[in-house]
Design a protein around this motif. Structure first.
Motif, PDB file in Angstrom:
ATOM      1  N   ARG A 220       0.829  -1.209   0.000  1.00 20.49           N
ATOM      2  CA  ARG A 220       0.000   0.000   0.000  1.00 20.49           C
ATOM      3  C   ARG A 220       0.864   1.260   0.000  1.00 20.49           C
ATOM      4  NH1 ARG A 220      -3.383  -3.021   3.615  1.00 20.49           N
ATOM      5  NH2 ARG A 220      -2.279  -2.094   5.399  1.00 20.49           N
ATOM      6  N   THR A 221       1.928   1.247   0.801  1.00 16.72           N
ATOM      7  CA  THR A 221       2.795   2.429   0.856  1.00 16.72           C
ATOM      8  C   THR A 221       3.493   2.673  -0.476  1.00 16.72           C
ATOM      9  OG1 THR A 221       3.133   2.331   3.236  1.00 16.72           O
ATOM     10  CG2 THR A 221       4.883   3.355   1.942  1.00 16.72           C
ATOM     11  N   ILE A 222       3.953   1.620  -1.107  1.00 11.48           N
ATOM     12  CA  ILE A 222       4.599   1.786  -2.408  1.00 11.48           C
ATOM     13  C   ILE A 222       3.597   2.319  -3.427  1.00 11.48           C
ATOM     14  CG2 ILE A 222       5.740   0.572  -4.309  1.00 11.48           C
ATOM     15  CD1 ILE A 222       7.440   1.032  -1.750  1.00 11.48           C
ATOM     16  N   ALA A 223       2.384   1.802  -3.412  1.00  6.93           N
ATOM     17  CA  ALA A 223       1.359   2.277  -4.336  1.00  6.93           C
ATOM     18  C   ALA A 223       1.102   3.770  -4.158  1.00  6.93           C
ATOM     19  CB  ALA A 223       0.065   1.489  -4.143  1.00  6.93           C
ATOM     20  N   GLY A 224       1.180   4.250  -2.916  1.00  4.87           N
ATOM     21  CA  GLY A 224       0.947   5.650  -2.643  1.00  4.87           C
ATOM     22  C   GLY A 224       2.157   6.535  -2.862  1.00  4.87           C
ATOM     23  N   SER A 225       3.277   5.940  -3.270  1.00  5.00           N
ATOM     24  CA  SER A 225       4.525   6.702  -3.401  1.00  5.00           C
ATOM     25  C   SER A 225       5.025   6.777  -4.832  1.00  5.00           C
ATOM     26  CB  SER A 225       5.623   6.053  -2.539  1.00  5.00           C
ATOM     27  OG  SER A 225       5.232   5.942  -1.192  1.00  5.00           O
ATOM     28  N   LEU A 226       4.283   6.240  -5.771  1.00  8.64           N
ATOM     29  CA  LEU A 226       4.805   6.118  -7.132  1.00  8.64           C
ATOM     30  C   LEU A 226       5.075   7.465  -7.783  1.00  8.64           C
ATOM     31  CD1 LEU A 226       2.804   3.086  -8.573  1.00  8.64           C
ATOM     32  CD2 LEU A 226       5.049   3.133  -7.480  1.00  8.64           C
ATOM     33  N   ALA A 227       4.202   8.441  -7.544  1.00 12.16           N
ATOM     34  CA  ALA A 227       4.418   9.748  -8.162  1.00 12.16           C
ATOM     35  C   ALA A 227       5.707  10.383  -7.650  1.00 12.16           C
ATOM     36  CB  ALA A 227       3.220  10.654  -7.892  1.00 12.16           C
ATOM     37  N   ALA A 228       5.959  10.301  -6.351  1.00 11.87           N
ATOM     38  CA  ALA A 228       7.172  10.874  -5.776  1.00 11.87           C
ATOM     39  C   ALA A 228       8.416  10.155  -6.278  1.00 11.87           C
ATOM     40  CB  ALA A 228       7.105  10.824  -4.253  1.00 11.87           C
ATOM     41  N   ALA A 230       8.751   8.493  -9.129  1.00 14.91           N
ATOM     42  CA  ALA A 230       8.944   8.815 -10.544  1.00 14.91           C
ATOM     43  C   ALA A 230       9.510  10.230 -10.708  1.00 14.91           C
ATOM     44  CB  ALA A 230       7.636   8.674 -11.301  1.00 14.91           C
ATOM     45  N   SER A 231       9.020  11.165  -9.914  1.00 14.11           N
ATOM     46  CA  SER A 231       9.515  12.546  -9.999  1.00 14.11           C
ATOM     47  C   SER A 231      10.993  12.629  -9.641  1.00 14.11           C
ATOM     48  CB  SER A 231       8.715  13.457  -9.073  1.00 14.11           C
ATOM     49  OG  SER A 231       7.368  13.546  -9.495  1.00 14.11           O
ATOM     50  N   ALA A 232      11.442  11.729  -8.763  1.00 15.20           N
ATOM     51  CA  ALA A 232      12.850  11.710  -8.362  1.00 15.20           C
ATOM     52  C   ALA A 232      13.725  10.919  -9.328  1.00 15.20           C
ATOM     53  CB  ALA A 232      12.974  11.119  -6.958  1.00 15.20           C
ATOM     54  N   GLY A 233      13.116  10.366 -10.385  1.00 12.98           N
ATOM     55  CA  GLY A 233      13.883   9.601 -11.359  1.00 12.98           C
ATOM     56  C   GLY A 233      14.191   8.181 -10.934  1.00 12.98           C
ATOM     57  N   VAL A 234      13.500   7.694  -9.911  1.00 14.82           N
ATOM     58  CA  VAL A 234      13.745   6.351  -9.372  1.00 14.82           C
ATOM     59  C   VAL A 234      12.863   5.341 -10.095  1.00 14.82           C
ATOM     60  CG1 VAL A 234      13.561   4.880  -7.322  1.00 14.82           C
ATOM     61  CG2 VAL A 234      14.383   7.254  -7.114  1.00 14.82           C
ATOM     62  N   GLN A 235      13.442   4.208 -10.484  1.00 16.64           N
ATOM     63  CA  GLN A 235      12.637   3.100 -10.989  1.00 16.64           C
ATOM     64  C   GLN A 235      12.449   2.091  -9.864  1.00 16.64           C
ATOM     65  OE1 GLN A 235      14.513   0.944 -14.216  1.00 16.64           O
ATOM     66  NE2 GLN A 235      16.497   0.848 -13.191  1.00 16.64           N
ATOM     67  N   THR A 236      11.273   1.470  -9.846  1.00 21.58           N
ATOM     68  CA  THR A 236      10.905   0.589  -8.741  1.00 21.58           C
ATOM     69  C   THR A 236      10.507  -0.777  -9.270  1.00 21.58           C
ATOM     70  OG1 THR A 236      10.078   2.476  -7.470  1.00 21.58           O
ATOM     71  CG2 THR A 236       9.369   0.282  -6.762  1.00 21.58           C
ATOM     72  N   PRO A 253      -4.188  -3.900 -12.794  1.00 20.27           N
ATOM     73  CA  PRO A 253      -2.892  -3.913 -12.104  1.00 20.27           C
ATOM     74  C   PRO A 253      -2.294  -2.512 -12.041  1.00 20.27           C
ATOM     75  CG  PRO A 253      -3.022  -5.724 -13.651  1.00 20.27           C
ATOM     76  CD  PRO A 253      -4.230  -4.866 -13.903  1.00 20.27           C
ATOM     77  N   LEU A 254      -1.734  -2.166 -10.900  1.00 20.05           N
ATOM     78  CA  LEU A 254      -1.139  -0.852 -10.709  1.00 20.05           C
ATOM     79  C   LEU A 254      -0.031  -0.624 -11.733  1.00 20.05           C
ATOM     80  CD1 LEU A 254      -1.259   1.598  -8.750  1.00 20.05           C
ATOM     81  CD2 LEU A 254       0.599   0.500  -7.485  1.00 20.05           C
ATOM     82  N   ALA A 255      -0.037   0.545 -12.347  1.00 19.53           N
ATOM     83  CA  ALA A 255       0.970   0.864 -13.357  1.00 19.53           C
ATOM     84  C   ALA A 255       1.357   2.324 -13.224  1.00 19.53           C
ATOM     85  CB  ALA A 255       0.431   0.583 -14.757  1.00 19.53           C
ATOM     86  N   ALA A 256       2.631   2.617 -13.482  1.00 22.16           N
ATOM     87  CA  ALA A 256       3.120   3.991 -13.444  1.00 22.16           C
ATOM     88  C   ALA A 256       4.467   4.035 -14.147  1.00 22.16           C
ATOM     89  CB  ALA A 256       3.261   4.483 -11.998  1.00 22.16           C
ATOM     90  N   GLU A 257       4.898   5.239 -14.500  1.00 25.06           N
ATOM     91  CA  GLU A 257       6.192   5.404 -15.146  1.00 25.06           C
ATOM     92  C   GLU A 257       7.294   4.952 -14.195  1.00 25.06           C
ATOM     93  OE1 GLU A 257       9.900   6.711 -16.300  1.00 25.06           O
ATOM     94  OE2 GLU A 257       8.951   7.694 -14.583  1.00 25.06           O
ATOM     95  N   GLY A 258       8.206   4.128 -14.726  1.00 26.81           N
ATOM     96  CA  GLY A 258       9.335   3.658 -13.924  1.00 26.81           C
ATOM     97  C   GLY A 258       8.989   2.597 -12.900  1.00 26.81           C
ATOM     98  N   ILE A 340      13.949   8.443  -0.720  1.00 27.79           N
ATOM     99  CA  ILE A 340      14.297   9.156  -1.952  1.00 27.79           C
ATOM    100  C   ILE A 340      15.626   9.894  -1.822  1.00 27.79           C
ATOM    101  CG2 ILE A 340      13.582  11.059  -3.458  1.00 27.79           C
ATOM    102  CD1 ILE A 340      10.735   9.953  -3.297  1.00 27.79           C
ATOM    103  N   PRO A 341      15.896  10.615  -0.725  1.00 24.33           N
ATOM    104  CA  PRO A 341      17.228  11.237  -0.597  1.00 24.33           C
ATOM    105  C   PRO A 341      18.363  10.211  -0.560  1.00 24.33           C
ATOM    106  CG  PRO A 341      15.682  12.263   0.913  1.00 24.33           C
ATOM    107  CD  PRO A 341      14.999  11.055   0.359  1.00 24.33           C
ATOM    108  N   LEU A 342      18.130   9.066   0.049  1.00 26.37           N
ATOM    109  CA  LEU A 342      19.177   8.045   0.114  1.00 26.37           C
ATOM    110  C   LEU A 342      19.497   7.512  -1.278  1.00 26.37           C
ATOM    111  CD1 LEU A 342      21.049   6.289   1.791  1.00 26.37           C
ATOM    112  CD2 LEU A 342      19.124   4.752   2.248  1.00 26.37           C
ATOM    113  N   LEU A 343      18.470   7.306  -2.102  1.00 28.07           N
ATOM    114  CA  LEU A 343      18.708   6.821  -3.456  1.00 28.07           C
ATOM    115  C   LEU A 343      19.451   7.840  -4.315  1.00 28.07           C
ATOM    116  CD1 LEU A 343      15.328   4.989  -4.030  1.00 28.07           C
ATOM    117  CD2 LEU A 343      17.592   3.952  -4.302  1.00 28.07           C
TER     118      LEU A 343
END
Length: 378
Positions: A220-228, A230-236, A253-258, A340-343
């Motif tokens: 659930r947390t990952i699903a709620g974090s996809l926009a952030a 993707a904005s940081a350039g992170v692929q998951t 199925p949940l889908a988003a960029e990256g 996100i800062p750690l990545l």
């Protein structure tokens, strides 16, 4: 597929080798070290006769045959936690399981019994004690289970995965694991691993998994974090667990960029190699594999049980090799603030990786095989 000797044929034991019976099961946390020990014994002596013992309801019914080993089963005899009718029935049920265990040891002409914990082990330990069969034990958890506490009364050959585990006669050997994990060179394997998982080679990569049973709260947390992310350039890469695919509001199925979602990965070494950072539970096997492979990790311990998962992770967290967050605190806001800062900090990730590898033990399977062969020849 698990590694095994191609010259070996299940069901055709070589009469010249020692007969090794390995007991354990129920969960992957017991079965994985059992299989790693079995493979190490086979490498020492390809003529060894190996038999695993579990129950008919555990994961061992699938995983042991898939690994190429024979499996026998006995009745499951759990210890009731509170007064009940099951507690009244316990002596009779345990006695029956001990008789089954003794027949297995006799039929196998067992030279040694190896136990890794779980319901199946107590009857086997008692049967081996009665028969005079040498016993070798491996304890995977920071808090030793009841079965291994009983078994440790009957032997001095006891290995443990964590230094802080309190168990009679135990010495630190680490966690037996597959050689694909213990021998992993993440830097050399990274590009190929990412390609095989459908990921870009050159993007910061977060791998998320809840283990074989999945983790709904993490999902659930990952699903709620996809926009952030993707904005940081992170692929998951999101490993959701079998049958636990994450759906969007419309049921698709949940889908988003990256973002890539899979239910499982066949061979976690591929995920370890692909990850710049791993978010996961902190079961004993996962913690030890993360250390051995040098994977920077964020541990989200299961919020149930006796707090064992947090204890498993403590050594890596205190060494600066991993972060730990309570399940209830692992929210999209926490992820955006901490992950996100750690990545975005390759130097910090490199320090975490080095510290993890420094704590990793990569030869536990061989250490246990040495104990087994010594016991078999005693």
């Amino acid at each position: 597929m698990p590694d095994q000797d191609p010259s070996r044929t299940a069901g055709q034991p070589a009469a010249s080798g020692p007969s090794v019976v390995l007991a354990g099961g129920g969960t992957a946390g017991h079965i994985s070290p059992l299989l790693a020990i079995a493979r190490a014994v086979e490498r020492r002596d390809p003529s060894a006769r190996i038999l695993a013992v579990g129950t008919a309801s555990g994961m061992e019914t699938r995983l042991v045959p898939e690994a190429g080993f024979d499996l026998a089963t006995i009745d499951r005899v759990p210890l009731p936690r509170k007064p009940s009718l099951d507690l009244v029935r316990l002596p009779r049920r345990l006695a029956g399981a001990v008789r089954q265990a003794e027949r297995i040891l006799v039929d196998a002409e067992a030279d040694v019994l190896v136990g890794v914990g779980g319901y199946v082990c107590t009857p086997l330990y008692l049967a081996a004690r009665r028969r005079g069969t040498p016993i070798v034990i491996h304890e995977a958890n920071t808090r030793a289970g009841l079965a291994n506490r009983v078994g440790a009364l009957f032997t001095q050959r006891v290995g443990k995965a964590f230094g802080e585990t309190r168990l009679k006669h135990a010495r630190l050997v680490g966690m037996p694991m597959r050689r694909e994990v213990s021998g992993l060179d993440r830097d050399a394997a990274r590009d190929a691993a990412r390609r095989s998982l459908g990921l870009a080679v050159d993007r910061p990569t977060l791998v998320v998994t809840g283990g074989s049973s999945g983790a709904l709260s993490i999902n659930r947390t990952i699903a709620g974090s996809l926009a952030a992310l993707a904005s940081a350039g992170v692929q998951t890469l999101h490993i959701t667990g079998r049958g636990k695919a994450v759906a969007a509001d419309d049921g698709a199925p949940l889908a988003a960029e990256g973002y890539r979602q899979v239910e499982y990965v066949d061979g976690m070494e591929t995920a370890y190699a692909a990850a710049d950072l791993l978010v996961c539970r902190s079961g004993a096997g996962t913690v030890c594999e993360v250390a051995a492979a040098g994977v920077p990790a964020v541990f989200v311990p299961l919020p149930i049980g006796n707090g064992e998962q947090a204890l498993n992770a403590r050594g890596l967290v205190e060494a600066g090799a991993a972060k730990l967050v309570r399940d209830a605190d692992f929210t999209p806001r926490w992820l955006e603030r901490e992950i996100i800062p750690l990545l975005a900090d390759p130097a910090a990730l490199a320090r975490m990786s080095q510290r993890a590898r420094a704590l990793g033990i990569r030869d536990a399977d061989e250490a246990m095989a040495t104990m087994v062969m010594e016991a078999a020849s005693s």
